[in-house]
Design an enzyme around this catalytic site. Sequence first.
Site, PDB file in Angstrom:
ATOM      1  N   TYR A  68      73.912  94.032  82.135  1.00 11.60           N
ATOM      2  CA  TYR A  68      73.107  94.315  81.004  1.00 11.60           C
ATOM      3  C   TYR A  68      73.379  95.546  80.006  1.00 11.60           C
ATOM      4  O   TYR A  68      73.598  95.633  79.000  1.00 11.60           O
ATOM      5  CB  TYR A  68      71.512  94.619  81.586  1.00 11.60           C
ATOM      6  CG  TYR A  68      70.316  94.945  80.339  1.00 11.60           C
ATOM      7  CD1 TYR A  68      70.089  94.328  79.422  1.00 11.60           C
ATOM      8  CD2 TYR A  68      70.109  96.399  80.235  1.00 11.60           C
ATOM      9  CE1 TYR A  68      69.221  94.564  78.451  1.00 11.60           C
ATOM     10  CE2 TYR A  68      69.147  96.901  79.320  1.00 11.60           C
ATOM     11  CZ  TYR A  68      68.751  95.708  78.246  1.00 11.60           C
ATOM     12  OH  TYR A  68      67.929  96.201  77.313  1.00 11.60           O
ATOM     13  N   ASP A  71      65.820  77.648  72.917  1.00  5.49           N
ATOM     14  CA  ASP A  71      66.284  78.698  73.933  1.00  5.49           C
ATOM     15  C   ASP A  71      67.641  78.940  73.240  1.00  5.49           C
ATOM     16  O   ASP A  71      68.694  78.485  73.173  1.00  5.49           O
ATOM     17  CB  ASP A  71      66.525  77.863  75.196  1.00  5.49           C
ATOM     18  CG  ASP A  71      67.205  78.936  76.105  1.00  5.49           C
ATOM     19  OD1 ASP A  71      67.702  79.812  76.005  1.00  5.49           O
ATOM     20  OD2 ASP A  71      67.245  78.229  77.384  1.00  5.49           O
ATOM     21  N   LEU A  95      64.567  86.590  59.404  1.00  2.87           N
ATOM     22  CA  LEU A  95      64.775  86.153  60.815  1.00  2.87           C
ATOM     23  C   LEU A  95      64.603  87.042  61.716  1.00  2.87           C
ATOM     24  O   LEU A  95      65.498  87.619  61.990  1.00  2.87           O
ATOM     25  CB  LEU A  95      65.917  85.069  60.960  1.00  2.87           C
ATOM     26  CG  LEU A  95      66.187  84.383  62.316  1.00  2.87           C
ATOM     27  CD1 LEU A  95      65.204  83.437  62.624  1.00  2.87           C
ATOM     28  CD2 LEU A  95      67.686  83.648  61.887  1.00  2.87           C
ATOM     29  N   LYS A 136      74.587  95.481  75.970  1.00  4.96           N
ATOM     30  CA  LYS A 136      73.976  96.463  74.974  1.00  4.96           C
ATOM     31  C   LYS A 136      75.144  97.480  74.496  1.00  4.96           C
ATOM     32  O   LYS A 136      75.145  97.760  73.242  1.00  4.96           O
ATOM     33  CB  LYS A 136      72.996  97.282  75.583  1.00  4.96           C
ATOM     34  CG  LYS A 136      71.740  96.451  75.897  1.00  4.96           C
ATOM     35  CD  LYS A 136      71.236  95.534  74.784  1.00  4.96           C
ATOM     36  CE  LYS A 136      70.085  94.556  75.044  1.00  4.96           C
ATOM     37  NZ  LYS A 136      69.458  93.965  73.792  1.00  4.96           N
ATOM     38  N   ASN A 142      66.832  90.473  68.092  1.00  6.33           N
ATOM     39  CA  ASN A 142      65.941  91.220  69.105  1.00  6.33           C
ATOM     40  C   ASN A 142      65.920  90.837  70.227  1.00  6.33           C
ATOM     41  O   ASN A 142      65.676  91.123  71.479  1.00  6.33           O
ATOM     42  CB  ASN A 142      64.607  91.301  68.424  1.00  6.33           C
ATOM     43  CG  ASN A 142      63.530  91.800  69.550  1.00  6.33           C
ATOM     44  OD1 ASN A 142      63.764  92.977  70.012  1.00  6.33           O
ATOM     45  ND2 ASN A 142      62.826  90.760  70.008  1.00  6.33           N
TER      46      ASN A 142
END
Length: 266
Positions: free
Chosen positions: A159, A67, A13, A163, A94
């Site tokens: 951001y 979404d 997936l 991460k 991803n």
Amino acid sequence: MARKRKGEGQVALVTGASTGIGVDLAECFAKDGYDLILTARSEALLKEVAERLVAKHKVKAVTIALDLGQQGAGRRLADEIAARGLSVDVLVNNAGYGTAGAFDGSNAAEQLGMIDLNVRALTELTQIFWPGMLKNKRGGVLNVASTAAFQPGPLMAVYYASKAFVLSFSEALWREALGTGVHVSCLCPGPTVSKFRERAGTGRTKLKNLGTPMSAQSVARMGYRAFQSNRRVIVTGARNKMLAGMAPFLPRKTLLNTVHNIQSPA
Ligand SMILES: NC(=O)c1ccc[n+]([C@@H]2O[C@H](COP(=O)([O-])OP(=O)(O)OC[C@H]3O[C@@H](n4cnc5c(N)ncnc54)[C@H](OP(=O)(O)O)[C@@H]3O)[C@@H](O)[C@H]2O)c1
């Protein structure tokens, strides 16, 4: 008789499989015989990717447009997968986005949306598919973080923090799964050619002067190889590796000033 490919009988997936690194990651899995479940919001693009990979690599591929930033989207995706009689051996988290700029005056929906997609959906999907992987003693999770994960990111604060979560979470799961047959890898790309930069606005910052971005294809290949060998973390490219490796050794203030400078308008 044709040799059996490594992924035959397994399903990968891939989230964020409509453009960029996700498309190339999907191709790496397809090339090795994995069937695919491709997801993102853009249905037409997903279908194009699926048709191309099915024809080229003789695998099966289904597309599910949704979404993932919406609350509960991971659960809805998993229900849709189960309703189609499919299971997931490898989860490739991803899908993600970033936005550059000062936190002050930033758009709340964009900032929180980053956490919903980059962190929440990734965690939700992992939690859903993890027990099946452990039970089957195969497959695993390939998470896409970033070199942003290795230090705080003034002028792109949420951001970078999102991460850092992905990297920390991935490494912890790698250790929990050690010896079970389940692989966990965290792919940490530096600047890479994709639509990311348009959405993030990083093309307008000094980051763009830091050299030529890598191709999404080479980044995906490195991530795929790392996953197959259960490598915990893979930073793409020599320069990115060096910068990520230096981060813990620099005085924190120097590091923060450096990133602040890189993320400033060009
Ligand atoms: N490019 C870089 O320089 C770079 C560097 C380091 C890390 N990364 C990371 O690499 C990953 C892939 O990014 P990319 O560079 O390939 O960028 P990209 O071309 O913008 O691809 C992002 C993918 O995520 C999907 N996506 C975005 N919002 C979504 C949502 N709300 N729900 C479901 N899917 C969504 C997009 O599809 P739809 O728009 O169709 O939904 C697209 O397939 C991201 O996690 C990014 O943070 C990128």
